[in-house]
Design a protein around this motif. Sequence first.
Motif, PDB file in Angstrom:
ATOM      1  N   ALA A 139      -9.147  -0.848   2.751  1.00 47.87           N
ATOM      2  CA  ALA A 139      -9.395  -0.331   1.471  1.00 47.87           C
ATOM      3  C   ALA A 139      -8.178   0.404   1.311  1.00 47.87           C
ATOM      4  CB  ALA A 139     -10.817   0.855   1.894  1.00 47.87           C
TER       5      ALA A 139
ATOM      6  N   ALA B   2      -5.927  -2.298  -0.023  1.00 48.14           N
ATOM      7  CA  ALA B   2      -6.292  -3.153  -1.296  1.00 48.14           C
ATOM      8  C   ALA B   2      -5.862  -2.050  -2.323  1.00 48.14           C
ATOM      9  CB  ALA B   2      -7.944  -3.184  -1.429  1.00 48.14           C
ATOM     10  N   ALA B   3      -6.074  -0.952  -2.072  1.00 46.06           N
ATOM     11  CA  ALA B   3      -5.827   0.288  -3.090  1.00 46.06           C
ATOM     12  C   ALA B   3      -4.341   0.358  -3.344  1.00 46.06           C
ATOM     13  CB  ALA B   3      -6.165   1.554  -2.669  1.00 46.06           C
TER      14      ALA B   3
ATOM     15  N   PRO C 210      -2.776  -3.684  -5.595  1.00 46.93           N
ATOM     16  CA  PRO C 210      -3.870  -4.043  -6.472  1.00 46.93           C
ATOM     17  C   PRO C 210      -3.709  -5.228  -7.026  1.00 46.93           C
ATOM     18  CG  PRO C 210      -2.350  -2.203  -7.695  1.00 46.93           C
ATOM     19  CD  PRO C 210      -1.983  -2.353  -5.981  1.00 46.93           C
TER      20      PRO C 210
ATOM     21  N   ILE D  31     -14.970   1.022  -1.358  1.00 46.15           N
ATOM     22  CA  ILE D  31     -14.695   0.083  -2.526  1.00 46.15           C
ATOM     23  C   ILE D  31     -15.271   0.857  -3.635  1.00 46.15           C
ATOM     24  CG2 ILE D  31     -15.505  -1.772  -3.558  1.00 46.15           C
ATOM     25  CD1 ILE D  31     -15.384  -3.349  -0.861  1.00 46.15           C
TER      26      ILE D  31
ATOM     27  N   ARG E 141     -13.279   4.115  -4.525  1.00 46.98           N
ATOM     28  CA  ARG E 141     -11.880   3.832  -4.778  1.00 46.98           C
ATOM     29  C   ARG E 141     -11.841   3.079  -6.293  1.00 46.98           C
ATOM     30  NH1 ARG E 141      -7.574   4.104  -0.807  1.00 46.98           N
ATOM     31  NH2 ARG E 141      -8.414   4.917   1.216  1.00 46.98           N
TER      32      ARG E 141
ATOM     33  N   LEU F 277     -12.232  -0.295  -6.456  1.00 48.00           N
ATOM     34  CA  LEU F 277     -11.701  -1.434  -5.907  1.00 48.00           C
ATOM     35  C   LEU F 277     -12.108  -2.600  -6.688  1.00 48.00           C
ATOM     36  CD1 LEU F 277     -10.570  -0.630  -2.166  1.00 48.00           C
ATOM     37  CD2 LEU F 277      -9.053  -0.366  -4.336  1.00 48.00           C
TER      38      LEU F 277
END
Length: 250
Positions: free
Chosen positions: A89, A92-93, A96, A117, A120, A122
């Motif tokens: 996570a 992934a943040a 982007p 997810i 945030r 995502l």
Amino acid sequence: MTGGAEVPPALEGEHDDGLEEERAFFGRRKGKRLRDAQEIRLETLLPALRIDLPPGGGRIDPLTLFGQMDAPPEEIWLEIGFGGGEHLAARAAAHPRIGFIGAEAFVNGVVKLLADIEARGLRNVRVRDGDVAPLLARLPDACLGQVSLLYPDPWPKRRQRKRRFVSDESLAQIARLLKDGGVFRFASDIDDYAGWTLARVARCPDLRWEAATSRDWLQPFPGWPGTRYEAKALLTGRRPTYLEFSRIPR
Ligand SMILES: C[S@@+](CC[C@H](N)C(=O)[O-])C[C@H]1O[C@@H](n2cnc3c(N)ncnc32)[C@H](O)[C@@H]1O
């Protein structure tokens, strides 16, 4: 899988009940009973994020998985055995424009990632909630920019070692999936597993260890958010090893 009560030490005390058998997967699928909010996320959020394996052994075009992103992903990165998903996570943040695929067989870990997810917001993560192996087999050659395998189950007893995720076969599969110059990251707090991996990469014709000095394997990868198992290892005084391999151009 042969099943039985053998549990990697790293998992002891984590997963209290439930042990499902499957031929090629040796870990646990279920642990503590899920809370209502977690059950709801499994029912509502997971179906939209889950990667379904096409029937009949068909291949998956991973670029089609990221329709929720504003633009097609610049690259796709895979994390195998993401545990609670904290590392996935966070990455992934931080990235982007990258599409992330996370694979985790332990449902209590999957629900933690789902919460992250959601919290945030995502839109660049897809999930394989099960053994990663069938997914790997369905992905096309050279589709991934990075593969991470972080603190895999150590299976420390000699007779258990054949259960380790790293094998000549899994490395060949990872090399097949990586683009030329793509990266395979491995971290472990078990020295013997780091040595095991180095020995197998050394005989894999498609991967190369790029380390030049000891800093390269003693220091975390750039932008490293850490993982839960790493935090536990550090608390007990075990020093992690970080290995980065590159895919030799075809
Ligand atoms: C020791 S934990 C490490 C978790 C996480 N990477 C971390 O560092 O906190 C290893 C994880 O890999 C998962 N795992 C093991 N084999 C797997 C497989 N074949 N497919 C998907 N997940 C797997 C296990 O369920 C477990 O959660």
